[in-house]
Scaffold this motif. Structure first.
Motif, PDB file in Angstrom:
ATOM      1  N   HIS A 147      -2.191 -24.549  76.440  1.00  0.00           N
ATOM      2  CA  HIS A 147      -3.149 -25.316  75.625  1.00  0.00           C
ATOM      3  C   HIS A 147      -2.813 -26.803  75.653  1.00  0.00           C
ATOM      4  N   LEU A 148      -1.521 -27.118  75.547  1.00  0.00           N
ATOM      5  CA  LEU A 148      -1.105 -28.519  75.570  1.00  0.00           C
ATOM      6  C   LEU A 148      -1.390 -29.149  76.934  1.00  0.00           C
ATOM      7  N   VAL A 149      -1.138 -28.390  77.988  1.00  0.00           N
ATOM      8  CA  VAL A 149      -1.429 -28.895  79.335  1.00  0.00           C
ATOM      9  C   VAL A 149      -2.930 -29.127  79.485  1.00  0.00           C
ATOM     10  N   LEU A 150      -3.728 -28.193  78.999  1.00  0.00           N
ATOM     11  CA  LEU A 150      -5.178 -28.328  79.099  1.00  0.00           C
ATOM     12  C   LEU A 150      -5.661 -29.558  78.328  1.00  0.00           C
ATOM     13  N   ALA A 155      -7.552 -35.163  78.638  1.00  0.00           N
ATOM     14  CA  ALA A 155      -7.359 -36.563  78.237  1.00  0.00           C
ATOM     15  C   ALA A 155      -7.097 -37.470  79.437  1.00  0.00           C
ATOM     16  N   GLY A 156      -7.006 -36.894  80.642  1.00  0.00           N
ATOM     17  CA  GLY A 156      -6.813 -37.694  81.844  1.00  0.00           C
ATOM     18  C   GLY A 156      -5.369 -38.000  82.188  1.00  0.00           C
ATOM     19  N   ARG A 157      -4.422 -37.276  81.580  1.00  0.00           N
ATOM     20  CA  ARG A 157      -3.016 -37.551  81.849  1.00  0.00           C
ATOM     21  C   ARG A 157      -2.592 -36.916  83.173  1.00  0.00           C
ATOM     22  N   LEU A 158      -1.669 -37.596  83.868  1.00  0.00           N
ATOM     23  CA  LEU A 158      -1.172 -37.140  85.158  1.00  0.00           C
ATOM     24  C   LEU A 158      -0.129 -36.040  84.975  1.00  0.00           C
ATOM     25  N   HIS A 159       0.111 -35.279  86.056  1.00  0.00           N
ATOM     26  CA  HIS A 159       1.123 -34.229  86.003  1.00  0.00           C
ATOM     27  C   HIS A 159       2.485 -34.788  85.584  1.00  0.00           C
ATOM     28  N   LYS A 160       2.836 -35.942  86.136  1.00  0.00           N
ATOM     29  CA  LYS A 160       4.128 -36.563  85.820  1.00  0.00           C
ATOM     30  C   LYS A 160       4.218 -36.887  84.326  1.00  0.00           C
ATOM     31  N   GLN A 161       3.125 -37.401  83.766  1.00  0.00           N
ATOM     32  CA  GLN A 161       3.116 -37.745  82.347  1.00  0.00           C
ATOM     33  C   GLN A 161       3.216 -36.493  81.476  1.00  0.00           C
ATOM     34  N   LEU A 162       2.496 -35.457  81.844  1.00  0.00           N
ATOM     35  CA  LEU A 162       2.555 -34.205  81.080  1.00  0.00           C
ATOM     36  C   LEU A 162       3.939 -33.583  81.156  1.00  0.00           C
ATOM     37  N   ALA A 163       4.530 -33.639  82.326  1.00  0.00           N
ATOM     38  CA  ALA A 163       5.874 -33.085  82.479  1.00  0.00           C
ATOM     39  C   ALA A 163       6.854 -33.796  81.552  1.00  0.00           C
ATOM     40  N   SER A 169       9.222 -29.614  84.396  1.00  0.00           N
ATOM     41  CA  SER A 169       9.040 -30.225  85.709  1.00  0.00           C
ATOM     42  C   SER A 169       7.556 -30.324  86.066  1.00  0.00           C
ATOM     43  N   GLU A 170       7.259 -31.200  87.015  1.00  0.00           N
ATOM     44  CA  GLU A 170       5.875 -31.294  87.498  1.00  0.00           C
ATOM     45  C   GLU A 170       5.443 -29.971  88.116  1.00  0.00           C
ATOM     46  N   ARG A 171       6.392 -29.292  88.758  1.00  0.00           N
ATOM     47  CA  ARG A 171       6.062 -28.004  89.371  1.00  0.00           C
ATOM     48  C   ARG A 171       5.587 -27.010  88.310  1.00  0.00           C
ATOM     49  N   THR A 172       6.228 -27.051  87.149  1.00  0.00           N
ATOM     50  CA  THR A 172       5.828 -26.161  86.049  1.00  0.00           C
ATOM     51  C   THR A 172       4.424 -26.514  85.553  1.00  0.00           C
ATOM     52  N   ILE A 173       4.160 -27.808  85.465  1.00  0.00           N
ATOM     53  CA  ILE A 173       2.831 -28.243  85.023  1.00  0.00           C
ATOM     54  C   ILE A 173       1.767 -27.784  86.010  1.00  0.00           C
ATOM     55  N   LYS A 174       2.065 -27.897  87.304  1.00  0.00           N
ATOM     56  CA  LYS A 174       1.104 -27.447  88.328  1.00  0.00           C
ATOM     57  C   LYS A 174       0.867 -25.944  88.230  1.00  0.00           C
ATOM     58  N   ALA A 175       1.947 -25.191  87.950  1.00  0.00           N
ATOM     59  CA  ALA A 175       1.811 -23.738  87.807  1.00  0.00           C
ATOM     60  C   ALA A 175       0.983 -23.408  86.563  1.00  0.00           C
TER      61      ALA A 175
END
Length: 207
Positions: A147-150, A155-163, A169-175
């Protein structure tokens, strides 16, 4: 024809004439002599519309239109019928969502066109509601981090920012994003945002 026409008119001869014309066109019809009578049976879950007389004894057609907002199960698009060309009433009815406001005696071709438009509108609205409910159910299946990732993606945040925000990790965000898209049944970012907006609009409309 698909759809049920709910004829609400206190004049028995008018009800009979409308029922005869609509039945001959292939519609299912149900008749009521008063506005309150429409709310007595269980709601009709099938597509349809209300063919509603403006002037009724006691509870008027406009009163019923207002009351339907408190009884969503009974809501169908409304085609008003009036014995007089009442501009003020027609403006109020249309502003409150009526599909059409017709004056008696009404041309039957005009009536049939208005009824078909109202039913097709109801079919489209019901399809949208089903899609929204499905989207909400899929959203409810997501985990807390998903839910937080969604929310971050919306909101337009990048994978790096969410991580960085979530301490993963960014890999976790991508998964997480991949799981979210599979769960919501979409394969593009616009589709993901549309599903989120659809579910959110449905939630707000029932708040």
């Amino acid at each position: 024809m698909t759809g049920t026409i709910h004829i609400i008119d206190d004049d028995a001869s008018v009800r009979a004439a409308l029922q005869r014309v609509l039945s001959s066109a292939g519609y299912t019809t149900r008749c009521y002599a008063a506005a309150g009578d429409y709310l007595l049976p269980a709601p009709d879950p099938e597509p349809g519309c209300l063919l509603l007389d403006l002037q009724l004894p006691g509870f008027s057609g406009l009163d019923l239109q207002d009351a339907l907002a408190r009884h969503p199960g009974y809501e169908h698009p409304i085609v008003f019928l009036s014995g007089a060309d009442d501009v003020r009433a027609s403006v109020r009815a249309m502003r409150s969502g009526a599909r059409e406001f017709l004056t008696k005696p009404v041309d039957f071709d005009v009536l049939l066109a208005a009824v078909e438009d109202a039913i097709q509108h109801d079919i489209r609205q019901r399809a949208r509601r089903r899609e929204a409910e499905e989207a909400r159910a899929r959203l409810a299946a997501l985990g807390q981090r998903e839910h937080l990732v969604l929310e971050g993606i919306a909101a337009g945040r990048l994978h790096k920012q969410l991580a960085a925000d979530l301490g993963v990790s960014e890999r976790t965000i991508k998964a997480d994003r991949a799981r979210i898209m599979r769960t919501l049944g979409v394969d593009t970012l616009p589709g993901l945002l549309l599903a989120l907006r659809c579910a959110s609009e449905r939630a707000v409309s029932h708040a």
